[in-house]
Write a protein that holds these residues in place. Structure first.
Motif, PDB file in Angstrom:
ATOM      1  N   ALA A   1       0.842  -1.197   0.000  1.00  0.00           N
ATOM      2  CA  ALA A   1       0.000   0.000   0.000  1.00  0.00           C
ATOM      3  C   ALA A   1       0.877   1.245   0.000  1.00  0.00           C
ATOM      4  O   ALA A   1       1.912   1.291   0.664  1.00  0.00           O
ATOM      5  CB  ALA A   1      -0.916   0.019   1.217  1.00  0.00           C
TER       6      ALA A   1
ATOM      7  N   GLU B   1      -3.063   0.135  -3.472  1.00  0.00           N
ATOM      8  CA  GLU B   1      -2.184  -1.010  -3.277  1.00  0.00           C
ATOM      9  C   GLU B   1      -1.701  -1.496  -4.627  1.00  0.00           C
ATOM     10  O   GLU B   1      -2.446  -1.424  -5.615  1.00  0.00           O
ATOM     11  CB  GLU B   1      -2.933  -2.154  -2.595  1.00  0.00           C
ATOM     12  CG  GLU B   1      -3.380  -1.851  -1.207  1.00  0.00           C
ATOM     13  CD  GLU B   1      -4.159  -2.990  -0.572  1.00  0.00           C
ATOM     14  OE1 GLU B   1      -4.674  -2.765   0.531  1.00  0.00           O
ATOM     15  OE2 GLU B   1      -4.258  -4.087  -1.156  1.00  0.00           O
TER      16      GLU B   1
ATOM     17  N   ALA C   1      -3.266  -4.830   2.446  1.00  0.00           N
ATOM     18  CA  ALA C   1      -1.862  -4.930   2.045  1.00  0.00           C
ATOM     19  C   ALA C   1      -1.021  -5.520   3.169  1.00  0.00           C
ATOM     20  O   ALA C   1      -1.329  -5.356   4.346  1.00  0.00           O
ATOM     21  CB  ALA C   1      -1.324  -3.555   1.669  1.00  0.00           C
TER      22      ALA C   1
END
Length: 177
Positions: A63, A74, A89
């Motif tokens: 991210a 992301e 993420a």
């Protein structure tokens, strides 16, 4: 122009420019932002792609949060770049746009920003370190000219504004009168 006025103007530009840019950016559909981000990553990381240096990103999501632009997404790589809105993420990098531009222009070290609390990395530290090393492997001089020149000009403007905005520059200018 007085030193105090100049410093205040520099501070305001550093603070409000991202907000001015962030407002229309928020109106752009995510699908268009994702397409631009994936194309940019494809161009910037082409050498690493050809050398199979991106395999560590397969089935992993990283991210990126550009806090002052309120831009968050992301990315992952499985032979091609994938970009999606924030979900889950494994590692998250967060910073303001000025710091990210300075890192991209090789004017600032990500580790220094981390220790100054201007950049944060949360989550899988091993993956975060691999991503940081990948980004540091991008040689600024080898970036496509339009990207390199744009980043260099933005970084130079940010550095000038940061110098102008510092209280010490006010004292130095006042002492020279």
């Amino acid at each position: 122009m007085s030193a105090v006025f100049s410093a205040n103007l520099a501070k305001q530009l550093l603070e409000f420019t991202p907000k001015v840019i962030g407002f229309p950016l928020a109106k752009v559909p995510f699908s268009l932002k994702a397409k631009v981000i994936s194309q940019l990553l494809r161009v910037l990381l082409a050498p690493q792609t050809h050398l199979d240096e991106l395999n560590f990103l397969e089935d992993k999501w990283v991210a990126i949060c550009v806090e002052d632009l309120q831009l968050a997404f992301e990315v992952s790589f499985d032979g091609q770049w994938q970009v999606r809105p924030l979900t889950d993420a494994q590692v998250t990098f967060s910073a303001n746009s000025a710091e990210l531009i300075l890192v991209a222009a090789a004017k600032e070290d990500p580790d220094s920003l981390f220790f100054q609390r201007k950049m944060s990395i949360q989550g899988d530290t091993e993956l975060g370190l691999e991503v940081k090393n990948l980004l540091l492997s991008i040689e600024f001089a080898t970036m496509p000219a339009p990207i390199r020149l744009s980043v260099a000009k933005l970084a130079a403007a940010i550095e000038r504004l940061q110098i102008e905005a510092k209280p010490t520059s006010i004292l130095a200018k006042s002492a020279s009168f």
